[in-house]
Design an enzyme around this catalytic site. Structure first.
Site, PDB file in Angstrom:
ATOM      1  CE  LYS A 111       3.130 115.156 -44.468  1.00 37.52           C
ATOM      2  NZ  LYS A 111       3.905 116.643 -44.219  1.00 37.52           N
TER       3      LYS A 111
ATOM      4  CG  PHE B  51      -2.578 122.080 -53.775  1.00 39.40           C
ATOM      5  CD1 PHE B  51      -3.699 122.908 -54.251  1.00 39.40           C
ATOM      6  CD2 PHE B  51      -2.973 121.002 -53.101  1.00 39.40           C
ATOM      7  CE1 PHE B  51      -4.968 122.735 -53.903  1.00 39.40           C
ATOM      8  CE2 PHE B  51      -4.333 120.757 -53.082  1.00 39.40           C
ATOM      9  CZ  PHE B  51      -5.275 121.605 -53.304  1.00 39.40           C
TER      10      PHE B  51
ATOM     11  CB  THR C  71      -1.091 112.936 -45.097  1.00 36.22           C
ATOM     12  OG1 THR C  71      -2.048 112.158 -45.760  1.00 36.22           O
ATOM     13  CG2 THR C  71       0.255 112.398 -44.620  1.00 36.22           C
ATOM     14  CG  ASP C  72      -6.255 110.880 -45.245  1.00 37.33           C
ATOM     15  OD1 ASP C  72      -5.166 111.032 -45.921  1.00 37.33           O
ATOM     16  OD2 ASP C  72      -7.368 110.842 -45.433  1.00 37.33           O
ATOM     17  CD  GLU C  73      -1.689 109.566 -48.939  1.00 36.18           C
ATOM     18  OE1 GLU C  73      -0.812 108.777 -49.183  1.00 36.18           O
ATOM     19  OE2 GLU C  73      -2.141 110.498 -49.553  1.00 36.18           O
TER      20      GLU C  73
ATOM     21  CG  ASN D 137      -6.412 119.410 -49.018  1.00 38.92           C
ATOM     22  OD1 ASN D 137      -6.038 120.587 -48.597  1.00 38.92           O
ATOM     23  ND2 ASN D 137      -6.555 118.663 -48.405  1.00 38.92           N
TER      24      ASN D 137
ATOM     25  CG  ASP E 298       8.309 126.636 -51.797  1.00 37.12           C
ATOM     26  OD1 ASP E 298       9.186 125.891 -52.811  1.00 37.12           O
ATOM     27  OD2 ASP E 298       7.304 126.222 -51.787  1.00 37.12           O
TER      28      ASP E 298
ATOM     29  CE1 TYR F 205      -1.930 105.824 -62.029  1.00 32.24           C
ATOM     30  CE2 TYR F 205      -1.820 106.143 -59.657  1.00 32.24           C
ATOM     31  CZ  TYR F 205      -1.343 106.375 -60.941  1.00 32.24           C
ATOM     32  OH  TYR F 205      -0.498 107.301 -61.059  1.00 32.24           O
TER      33      TYR F 205
ATOM     34  CG  ASN G 254      -9.350 106.940 -57.348  1.00 31.47           C
ATOM     35  OD1 ASN G 254      -9.396 108.020 -56.398  1.00 31.47           O
ATOM     36  ND2 ASN G 254      -8.547 105.772 -57.096  1.00 31.47           N
TER      37      ASN G 254
ATOM     38  CG  ASP H  85      -3.698  99.414 -58.461  1.00 28.63           C
ATOM     39  OD1 ASP H  85      -3.725 100.626 -58.390  1.00 28.63           O
ATOM     40  OD2 ASP H  85      -4.449  98.530 -57.558  1.00 28.63           O
TER      41      ASP H  85
ATOM     42  CB  ALA I  75       5.990 117.664 -47.509  1.00 23.63           C
TER      43      ALA I  75
ATOM     44  CE1 TYR J 197       3.296 113.205 -48.518  1.00 22.70           C
ATOM     45  CE2 TYR J 197       1.484 111.553 -48.621  1.00 22.70           C
ATOM     46  CZ  TYR J 197       2.171 112.915 -48.365  1.00 22.70           C
ATOM     47  OH  TYR J 197       1.146 113.735 -47.905  1.00 22.70           O
ATOM     48  CB  SER J 198       2.077 107.360 -45.967  1.00 21.66           C
ATOM     49  OG  SER J 198       2.464 105.896 -46.153  1.00 21.66           O
TER      50      SER J 198
HETATM   51  P1  NAD Z   1       3.173 120.603 -52.944  1.00 25.08           P
HETATM   52  O1  NAD Z   1       3.742 119.385 -53.599  1.00 25.08           O
HETATM   53  O2  NAD Z   1       1.976 121.032 -53.774  1.00 25.08           O
HETATM   54  O3  NAD Z   1       3.701 121.559 -52.447  1.00 25.08           O
HETATM   55  C1  NAD Z   1       5.086 121.312 -51.846  1.00 25.08           C
HETATM   56  C2  NAD Z   1       5.855 122.647 -51.777  1.00 25.08           C
HETATM   57  O4  NAD Z   1       6.893 122.428 -50.824  1.00 25.08           O
HETATM   58  C3  NAD Z   1       6.550 123.029 -52.993  1.00 25.08           C
HETATM   59  O5  NAD Z   1       6.231 124.342 -53.258  1.00 25.08           O
HETATM   60  C4  NAD Z   1       7.836 122.928 -53.057  1.00 25.08           C
HETATM   61  O6  NAD Z   1       8.656 123.729 -53.985  1.00 25.08           O
HETATM   62  C5  NAD Z   1       8.108 122.975 -51.421  1.00 25.08           C
HETATM   63  N1  NAD Z   1       9.268 122.119 -51.155  1.00 25.08           N
HETATM   64  C6  NAD Z   1       9.378 120.740 -51.193  1.00 25.08           C
HETATM   65  N2  NAD Z   1      10.708 120.434 -50.656  1.00 25.08           N
HETATM   66  C7  NAD Z   1      11.113 121.547 -50.169  1.00 25.08           C
HETATM   67  C8  NAD Z   1      12.287 122.018 -49.105  1.00 25.08           C
HETATM   68  N3  NAD Z   1      13.068 120.744 -49.304  1.00 25.08           N
HETATM   69  N4  NAD Z   1      12.690 123.272 -48.905  1.00 25.08           N
HETATM   70  C9  NAD Z   1      11.473 124.104 -49.174  1.00 25.08           C
HETATM   71  N5  NAD Z   1      10.558 123.789 -49.757  1.00 25.08           N
HETATM   72  C10 NAD Z   1      10.272 122.750 -50.531  1.00 25.08           C
HETATM   73  O7  NAD Z   1       2.188 119.957 -51.722  1.00 25.08           O
HETATM   74  P2  NAD Z   1       0.781 120.035 -51.150  1.00 25.08           P
HETATM   75  O8  NAD Z   1      -0.129 119.104 -51.915  1.00 25.08           O
HETATM   76  O9  NAD Z   1       0.483 121.413 -51.109  1.00 25.08           O
HETATM   77  O10 NAD Z   1       1.145 119.438 -49.627  1.00 25.08           O
HETATM   78  C11 NAD Z   1       1.537 120.514 -48.651  1.00 25.08           C
HETATM   79  C12 NAD Z   1       1.554 119.716 -47.349  1.00 25.08           C
HETATM   80  O11 NAD Z   1       0.103 119.262 -46.946  1.00 25.08           O
HETATM   81  C13 NAD Z   1       2.359 118.379 -47.448  1.00 25.08           C
HETATM   82  O12 NAD Z   1       3.270 118.357 -46.064  1.00 25.08           O
HETATM   83  C14 NAD Z   1       1.411 117.215 -47.556  1.00 25.08           C
HETATM   84  O13 NAD Z   1       2.114 116.046 -46.926  1.00 25.08           O
HETATM   85  C15 NAD Z   1       0.317 117.560 -46.797  1.00 25.08           C
HETATM   86  N6  NAD Z   1      -0.796 117.171 -47.242  1.00 25.08           N
HETATM   87  C16 NAD Z   1      -1.547 117.220 -48.610  1.00 25.08           C
HETATM   88  C17 NAD Z   1      -2.700 116.822 -48.911  1.00 25.08           C
HETATM   89  C18 NAD Z   1      -3.057 116.960 -50.521  1.00 25.08           C
HETATM   90  O14 NAD Z   1      -4.235 116.321 -50.687  1.00 25.08           O
HETATM   91  N7  NAD Z   1      -2.236 117.657 -51.500  1.00 25.08           N
HETATM   92  C19 NAD Z   1      -3.312 116.174 -47.944  1.00 25.08           C
HETATM   93  C20 NAD Z   1      -3.086 116.010 -46.679  1.00 25.08           C
HETATM   94  C21 NAD Z   1      -1.780 116.631 -46.263  1.00 25.08           C
HETATM   95  P1  TYD Z   2      -3.267 111.129 -55.641  1.00 25.50           P
HETATM   96  O1  TYD Z   2      -3.998 112.389 -56.292  1.00 25.50           O
HETATM   97  O2  TYD Z   2      -1.948 110.731 -56.139  1.00 25.50           O
HETATM   98  O3  TYD Z   2      -3.419 111.400 -54.106  1.00 25.50           O
HETATM   99  P2  TYD Z   2      -3.231 110.311 -53.047  1.00 25.50           P
HETATM  100  O4  TYD Z   2      -2.425 108.954 -53.692  1.00 25.50           O
HETATM  101  O5  TYD Z   2      -2.192 110.700 -51.924  1.00 25.50           O
HETATM  102  O6  TYD Z   2      -4.523 110.045 -52.427  1.00 25.50           O
HETATM  103  O7  TYD Z   2      -4.291 109.841 -56.034  1.00 25.50           O
HETATM  104  C1  TYD Z   2      -5.699 109.847 -55.871  1.00 25.50           C
HETATM  105  C2  TYD Z   2      -6.015 108.757 -56.165  1.00 25.50           C
HETATM  106  O8  TYD Z   2      -6.192 108.594 -57.528  1.00 25.50           O
HETATM  107  C3  TYD Z   2      -5.580 107.380 -55.766  1.00 25.50           C
HETATM  108  O9  TYD Z   2      -6.057 106.297 -55.279  1.00 25.50           O
HETATM  109  C4  TYD Z   2      -4.411 106.919 -56.788  1.00 25.50           C
HETATM  110  C5  TYD Z   2      -5.316 107.415 -58.202  1.00 25.50           C
HETATM  111  N1  TYD Z   2      -4.882 108.039 -59.260  1.00 25.50           N
HETATM  112  C6  TYD Z   2      -5.194 107.440 -60.458  1.00 25.50           C
HETATM  113  O10 TYD Z   2      -5.835 106.501 -60.882  1.00 25.50           O
HETATM  114  N2  TYD Z   2      -4.537 107.867 -61.543  1.00 25.50           N
HETATM  115  C7  TYD Z   2      -3.786 109.098 -61.628  1.00 25.50           C
HETATM  116  O11 TYD Z   2      -3.200 109.252 -62.772  1.00 25.50           O
HETATM  117  C8  TYD Z   2      -3.497 109.399 -60.548  1.00 25.50           C
HETATM  118  C9  TYD Z   2      -2.339 110.576 -60.110  1.00 25.50           C
HETATM  119  C10 TYD Z   2      -3.962 108.822 -59.217  1.00 25.50           C
END
Ligand code: NAD
Ligand code: TYD
Length: 340
Positions: free
Chosen positions: A157, A11, A125-127, A183, A33, A210, A252, A275, A83, A153-154
């Protein structure tokens, strides 16, 4: 300038690659990737048409393979997005999170040391700060809020962040870290809240919320996150952490209602389900340091960003269907089957 981006078929990494190709016209972009379930190679279709883009299917845990790529490409800057990123999956199977997010990051930093990379940027991440109470809206995460993680996960990270800072202090590796809030935007895999709810609503399926739906997340449009990362790489100091967020807290249930309303679907699709274990209550970022030191602030308002996002998914149902075929069906049944 040559950028090596890991996780670029996911993403945020893919959005970042498109930002680099558009806004840094002289740059070369190398994507690494391993194409896990969360990647969709078609996300990079437009990049493959660009002569400044190169792709390697490789796992960041594979030291030999990663070192070979560095030896060939000799990147100037490395940005580590790769990740395992989904909290619910980390609760079911933590091991792969520790391997990828901690040991994979170590491999990347060792390669950066060996090949004299000018900046290693860790996308965090803020997590890592844990959660905040709902009844204290005055409290926000700042860079010196103690690390206090809740999920595997957190925790993985946070471990990577600490090791990155150790590599700065011990070896002088020029590391920076950004910690961002949730995001939303194009190309997000539909296991996460917003794309999952859009997909279910479009298909007339129940929307699984949830617990009581009152957990709060601080939402940032993905392009603003990518601009923030670029600002840290170009103007941020090595050894520093920068929080990125949009002062955009929503429950949510608010998010789910906004999606249903925009799609003109009935709220009767909302289903409250069991939950998440250890569910963080509230995240909220104080992004003042990035504003002050990097002149960064978000530009997309949530009301606009969410419409852009929903419209993008409607126009890209083929992409969505590629993600939700195969393994996703098993995942969905296992995660949500017995939840009601
Ligand atoms: P995502 O799950 O959409 O994408 C992760 C990508 O990493 C995938 O393309 C996957 O194939 C690749 N990948 C996973 N394991 C791998 C490995 N061992 N070797 C090579 N590639 C690998 O994740 P995202 O939401 O795009 O998040 C990207 C980064 O941003 C992560 O580090 C996540 O912790 C961080 N982040 C995400 C959010 C969010 O809201 N999505 C917020 C803050 C930080
Ligand atoms: P998520 O998108 O998994 O991000 P994060 O847990 O990293 O913040 O979830 C965002 C919020 O939405 C979290 O409070 C969990 C909730 N959630 C639901 O209520 N239903 C769902 O099916 C999912 C995936 C998340």
């Amino acid at each position: 300038m040559k950028y090596l981006v890991t996780g670029g078929a996911g993403f945020i990494g893919s959005n970042f690659i498109y930002l680099l190709l558009d806004e840094r016209p002289g740059s070369q972009v190398v994507c690494v990737d391993s194409l896990t379930y969360a990647a969709n190679i078609h996300t990079l279709n437009a990049a493959f048409n660009n002569p400044r883009f190169t792709f390697y299917k490789e796992d960041i845990r594979n030291r030999k393979g990663i070192f070979e790529i560095f030896s060939k490409e000799k990147p100037d800057v490395v940005i580590n997005f790769a990740a395992q990123s989904h909290v619910d999956r980390s609760i079911e199977d933590p091991g792969i999170f520790l391997e990828t997010n901690i040991l994979g990051t170590q491999v990347m930093m060792d390669a950066c040391r060996e090949y004299g990379v000018k900046r290693f940027h860790q996308v965090s991440t803020d997590e890592v700060y844990g959660d905040l109470p709902l009844d204290r809206p005055d409290l926000l995460f700042s860079e010196d809020t103690p690390i206090c993680t809740s999920s595997p996960y957190s925790a993985s990270k946070a471990a990577a962040d600490l090791i990155a800072l150790a590599y700065y202090r011990t070896y002088g590796l020029p590391v920076s870290i950004s910690r961002c809030s949730n995001n939303y935007g194009p190309y997000q895999f539909p296991e996460k809240l917003i794309p999952l709810m859009i997909n279910n609503a479009l298909n007339g399926k129940p929307l699984p919320v949830y617990g009581d739906g009152l957990n709060v997340r601080d939402w940032l449009y993905v392009k603003d996150h990518c601009l923030g990362i670029l600002a840290v790489i170009e103007n941020g100091k090595a050894g520093e952490v920068y929080n990125l967020g949009g002062h955009n807290e929503k429950t949510n249930i608010e998010i789910v209602r906004i999606i249903l309303h925009y799609l003109n679907k009935s709220e009767s699709l909302i289903t409250f389900v069991k939950d998440r274990k250890g569910h963080d209550r509230r995240y909220a970022i104080n992004p003042e340091k990035a504003g002050r030191e990097l002149n960064w602030s978000p530009t997309t308002k949530f009301d606009d960003g969410i419409k852009l996002t929903i419209d993008w998914y409607i126009s890209n149902m083929t992409w969505m269907n590629e993600c939700t075929g195969g393994e996703y069906v098993n995942y969905y049944n296992e995660m949500y089957g017995n939840r009601g």
